[in-house]
Design a protein around this motif. Structure first.
Motif, PDB file in Angstrom:
ATOM      1  N   SER A 162       0.851  -1.190   0.000  1.00  0.00           N
ATOM      2  CA  SER A 162       0.000   0.000   0.000  1.00  0.00           C
ATOM      3  C   SER A 162       0.891   1.245   0.000  1.00  0.00           C
ATOM      4  CB  SER A 162      -0.896   0.008   1.228  1.00  0.00           C
ATOM      5  OG  SER A 162      -0.103   0.120   2.400  1.00  0.00           O
ATOM      6  N   MET A 163       0.272   2.391  -0.172  1.00  0.00           N
ATOM      7  CA  MET A 163       0.999   3.655  -0.154  1.00  0.00           C
ATOM      8  C   MET A 163       1.716   3.826   1.191  1.00  0.00           C
ATOM      9  SD  MET A 163       1.268   6.495  -2.153  1.00  0.00           S
ATOM     10  CE  MET A 163      -0.238   6.786  -3.019  1.00  0.00           C
ATOM     11  N   GLU A 164       1.040   3.490   2.275  1.00  0.00           N
ATOM     12  CA  GLU A 164       1.617   3.646   3.607  1.00  0.00           C
ATOM     13  C   GLU A 164       2.841   2.747   3.796  1.00  0.00           C
ATOM     14  OE1 GLU A 164      -1.723   2.968   3.129  1.00  0.00           O
ATOM     15  OE2 GLU A 164      -2.361   5.042   3.372  1.00  0.00           O
ATOM     16  N   LYS A 165       2.765   1.521   3.303  1.00  0.00           N
ATOM     17  CA  LYS A 165       3.896   0.591   3.443  1.00  0.00           C
ATOM     18  C   LYS A 165       5.087   1.041   2.602  1.00  0.00           C
ATOM     19  CE  LYS A 165       1.019  -3.364   4.567  1.00  0.00           C
ATOM     20  NZ  LYS A 165       0.490  -4.646   4.097  1.00  0.00           N
ATOM     21  N   ILE A 166       4.818   1.566   1.428  1.00  0.00           N
ATOM     22  CA  ILE A 166       5.910   2.049   0.573  1.00  0.00           C
ATOM     23  C   ILE A 166       6.582   3.253   1.226  1.00  0.00           C
ATOM     24  CG2 ILE A 166       6.466   3.104  -1.653  1.00  0.00           C
ATOM     25  CD1 ILE A 166       4.165   1.398  -2.846  1.00  0.00           C
TER      26      ILE A 166
END
Length: 144
Positions: free
Chosen positions: A123-127
């Motif tokens: 996800s965007m948060e993990k990236i």
């Protein structure tokens, strides 16, 4: 004779020892700077691939907002529908899954030499939370 001695004493220039000292100093500075610059380049390439993935996820978010019934979208569809101009190193066949949050899964993406990064349901948060440096990666990196 006195005139000749006076001329010889007024000579200006570098001695061989001074020249060698300058060359040694420059060699030491180069030995320190070259590896540091290489690390900066690898870190930049790794961050560029992560930025490509976040751009694709952002474009997919816009697509899913307009197409509420869609559950997945490919990078090629995002480009065709003008949601994404360029995907960088992300292949056109990559699919983004709709969800809370949207996720991207890719095969290994080569970013520098034999170094790769793979996004697995990322996800965007993990990236964005990934703090790994490209220069620290040995064989491959997976963001999931």
């Amino acid at each position: 004779m006195k005139k000749m001695r006076k001329l010889l004493k007024n000579e200006k220039g570098l001695t061989l020892v001074e020249l060698l000292a300058v060359i040694v100093i420059l060699a030491i500075v180069a030995a320190i700077a070259v590896p540091a610059i290489g690390n900066i380049i690898e870190n930049s390439r790794y961050n560029a691939v992560k930025a490509d993935a976040t751009n694709v996820l952002s474009a997919a978010q816009l697509y899913f907002t307009d197409e509420a019934s869609a559950t997945t979208v490919t990078v090629q569809q995002l480009k065709t529908s003008n949601y994404l101009e360029s995907s960088g190193k992300i292949l056109d066949t990559v699919s983004i899954a709709k969800g809370k949050p949207n996720t991207i899964t890719t095969s290994a993406i080569k970013f520098s030499g034999d170094k790769t990064v793979t996004f697995t349901a990322a996800s965007m948060e993990k990236i964005n939370a990934d703090i790994t440096k490209g220069s620290d990666i040995k064989t491959g990196q997976e963001i999931k």
